[in-house]
Write a protein that holds these residues in place. Structure first.
Motif, PDB file in Angstrom:
ATOM      1  N   VAL A 195       0.837  -1.205   0.000  1.00 35.11           N
ATOM      2  CA  VAL A 195       0.000   0.000   0.000  1.00 35.11           C
ATOM      3  C   VAL A 195       0.872   1.254   0.000  1.00 35.11           C
ATOM      4  O   VAL A 195       0.596   2.222  -0.720  1.00 35.11           O
ATOM      5  CB  VAL A 195      -0.939  -0.006   1.221  1.00 35.11           C
ATOM      6  CG1 VAL A 195      -1.622   1.358   1.380  1.00 35.11           C
ATOM      7  CG2 VAL A 195      -1.994  -1.093   1.078  1.00 35.11           C
ATOM      8  N   THR A 196       1.947   1.236   0.791  1.00 35.57           N
ATOM      9  CA  THR A 196       2.858   2.376   0.840  1.00 35.57           C
ATOM     10  C   THR A 196       3.525   2.615  -0.516  1.00 35.57           C
ATOM     11  O   THR A 196       3.638   3.756  -0.986  1.00 35.57           O
ATOM     12  CB  THR A 196       3.928   2.147   1.919  1.00 35.57           C
ATOM     13  OG1 THR A 196       3.292   1.943   3.181  1.00 35.57           O
ATOM     14  CG2 THR A 196       4.863   3.346   2.017  1.00 35.57           C
ATOM     15  N   VAL A 197       3.965   1.524  -1.156  1.00 43.32           N
ATOM     16  CA  VAL A 197       4.586   1.648  -2.481  1.00 43.32           C
ATOM     17  C   VAL A 197       3.575   2.192  -3.493  1.00 43.32           C
ATOM     18  O   VAL A 197       3.901   3.070  -4.311  1.00 43.32           O
ATOM     19  CB  VAL A 197       5.142   0.290  -2.943  1.00 43.32           C
ATOM     20  CG1 VAL A 197       5.657   0.383  -4.378  1.00 43.32           C
ATOM     21  CG2 VAL A 197       6.258  -0.176  -2.020  1.00 43.32           C
ATOM     22  N   GLU A 198       2.347   1.699  -3.432  1.00 38.59           N
ATOM     23  CA  GLU A 198       1.313   2.174  -4.362  1.00 38.59           C
ATOM     24  C   GLU A 198       1.065   3.669  -4.189  1.00 38.59           C
ATOM     25  O   GLU A 198       0.946   4.405  -5.167  1.00 38.59           O
ATOM     26  CB  GLU A 198       0.015   1.399  -4.132  1.00 38.59           C
ATOM     27  CG  GLU A 198      -1.136   1.867  -5.012  1.00 38.59           C
ATOM     28  CD  GLU A 198      -2.449   1.194  -4.683  1.00 38.59           C
ATOM     29  OE1 GLU A 198      -3.457   1.551  -5.305  1.00 38.59           O
ATOM     30  OE2 GLU A 198      -2.469   0.332  -3.788  1.00 38.59           O
ATOM     31  N   ARG A 199       0.985   4.121  -2.942  1.00 37.05           N
ATOM     32  CA  ARG A 199       0.748   5.544  -2.697  1.00 37.05           C
ATOM     33  C   ARG A 199       1.883   6.393  -3.236  1.00 37.05           C
ATOM     34  O   ARG A 199       1.662   7.477  -3.781  1.00 37.05           O
ATOM     35  CB  ARG A 199       0.572   5.786  -1.202  1.00 37.05           C
ATOM     36  CG  ARG A 199      -0.764   5.285  -0.641  1.00 37.05           C
ATOM     37  CD  ARG A 199      -0.808   5.420   0.860  1.00 37.05           C
ATOM     38  NE  ARG A 199      -2.092   4.966   1.400  1.00 37.05           N
ATOM     39  CZ  ARG A 199      -2.328   4.769   2.689  1.00 37.05           C
ATOM     40  NH1 ARG A 199      -1.367   4.995   3.581  1.00 37.05           N
ATOM     41  NH2 ARG A 199      -3.513   4.348   3.104  1.00 37.05           N
ATOM     42  N   ARG A 200       3.104   5.893  -3.096  1.00 34.97           N
ATOM     43  CA  ARG A 200       4.244   6.656  -3.588  1.00 34.97           C
ATOM     44  C   ARG A 200       4.216   6.749  -5.116  1.00 34.97           C
ATOM     45  O   ARG A 200       4.498   7.798  -5.693  1.00 34.97           O
ATOM     46  CB  ARG A 200       5.538   6.006  -3.108  1.00 34.97           C
ATOM     47  CG  ARG A 200       6.793   6.806  -3.428  1.00 34.97           C
ATOM     48  CD  ARG A 200       7.996   6.174  -2.775  1.00 34.97           C
ATOM     49  NE  ARG A 200       7.902   6.215  -1.341  1.00 34.97           N
ATOM     50  CZ  ARG A 200       8.291   7.253  -0.593  1.00 34.97           C
ATOM     51  NH1 ARG A 200       8.791   8.329  -1.175  1.00 34.97           N
ATOM     52  NH2 ARG A 200       8.189   7.212   0.707  1.00 34.97           N
ATOM     53  N   LEU A 201       3.874   5.630  -5.772  1.00 37.24           N
ATOM     54  CA  LEU A 201       3.827   5.629  -7.236  1.00 37.24           C
ATOM     55  C   LEU A 201       2.617   6.373  -7.775  1.00 37.24           C
ATOM     56  O   LEU A 201       2.599   6.760  -8.946  1.00 37.24           O
ATOM     57  CB  LEU A 201       3.834   4.189  -7.752  1.00 37.24           C
ATOM     58  CG  LEU A 201       5.111   3.383  -7.495  1.00 37.24           C
ATOM     59  CD1 LEU A 201       4.948   1.952  -7.993  1.00 37.24           C
ATOM     60  CD2 LEU A 201       6.315   4.038  -8.168  1.00 37.24           C
ATOM     61  N   SER A 202       1.585   6.540  -6.931  1.00 40.55           N
ATOM     62  CA  SER A 202       0.363   7.220  -7.372  1.00 40.55           C
ATOM     63  C   SER A 202       0.254   8.606  -6.779  1.00 40.55           C
ATOM     64  O   SER A 202      -0.840   9.174  -6.724  1.00 40.55           O
ATOM     65  CB  SER A 202      -0.871   6.393  -6.977  1.00 40.55           C
ATOM     66  OG  SER A 202      -0.817   5.089  -7.515  1.00 40.55           O
ATOM     67  N   SER A 203       1.367   9.175  -6.346  1.00 43.48           N
ATOM     68  CA  SER A 203       1.336  10.475  -5.686  1.00 43.48           C
ATOM     69  C   SER A 203       0.871  11.593  -6.615  1.00 43.48           C
ATOM     70  O   SER A 203       0.474  12.668  -6.167  1.00 43.48           O
ATOM     71  CB  SER A 203       2.720  10.816  -5.114  1.00 43.48           C
ATOM     72  OG  SER A 203       3.698  10.820  -6.143  1.00 43.48           O
TER      73      SER A 203
END
Length: 241
Positions: free
Chosen positions: A226-234
């Motif tokens: 989830v953290t990686v997704e948020r970073r890539l979808s910032s």
């Protein structure tokens, strides 16, 4: 969570369930600490994580590019579609004996079955993500004369990340669950082996300790994704309200 743990502690002590088969949480916690103190839990968790993450990583490397190709290029979809339909509708655990027969009971079969299980949610969600990119964005990008590589980089990939990561998170959960079943056949280490051996030896608190460890690893891995997704979808702008 606190209420669940209190219920778990109280139910066996009050006789609501047989404590032989569901010991109080405090006994399970004590068994977990003993396993952690003698290093057995770390060894088994390390073996499981190495297998699980290896299969998961291989699935990402294979499924994401293949999903992009199938989603964007219709001839590739027409060619591979029927074959993929056959395999994705075959239960993973039903194929476990096949993997063991073909690849043996060593690490290769376990990593391969995890990779197979993880491939489908990633692949299908990636295909869906590419096919459902906003047509308006594509028209705007083409009106700017973007080349195909730049179109992928600037439009297709960013737009596909949220749906793609849904598949990756599902695959992360599958990598843990399928591995546990695989480790119950012919393994000498791993959390699945720990649970199975504890059941045969009627060490029930240790069995539940292994189950809790798997749950904790699954939650932590999902939170990491989830953290990686948020970073890539910032780049995405949250909807109002």
């Amino acid at each position: 969570m606190v209420a669940l743990l209190l219920l778990w502690e109280a139910a066996p002590r009050l006789g609501l369930v047989d404590r032989t088969f569901l010991p109080p949480f405090s006994e399970v916690a004590g068994a977990w600490w003993e396993l952690a103190a003698d290093g057995r839990l770390a060894d088994d968790a390390g073996a499981s994580l190495a297998r699980s993450f290896s299969g998961f990583a291989l699935a990402v490397v294979v499924a994401v590019p293949l999903g992009l190709l199938i989603g964007w290029y219709r001839p590739v979809a027409d060619l591979l579609g029927p074959l993929l339909e056959v395999f994705r509708n075959t239960a993973v655990l039903a194929l476990l004996p096949v993997f063991v027969l073909l690849l043996g009971i060593g690490e290769t079969s376990k990593i391969s079955i995890v990779m197979y299980a993880c491939t489908w949610p990633i692949l299908l969600n990636t295909v869906s993500a590419v096919r459902n990119v906003d047509p308006t964005l594509l028209r705007l990008a083409r009106s700017m004369d973007l080349s195909a590589p730049h179109l992928f980089q600037k439009v297709i990939l960013p737009s596909s990340v949220p749906v793609m990561f849904t598949g990756i998170r599902l695959a992360g959960a599958a990598s843990i669950l399928v591995l546990v079943a695989a480790e119950m056949i012919g393994a000498k280490a791993g959390l699945g082996y720990l649970i199975n051996a504890s059941q045969y030896n009627f060490a029930i608190p240790q069995m539940y300790a292994g189950i809790l460890t798997i749950s904790a690893i699954g939650v932590a891995f999902n939170q990491f994704l989830v953290t990686v997704e948020r970073r890539l979808s910032s780049w995405r702008v949250p909807a109002p309200g």
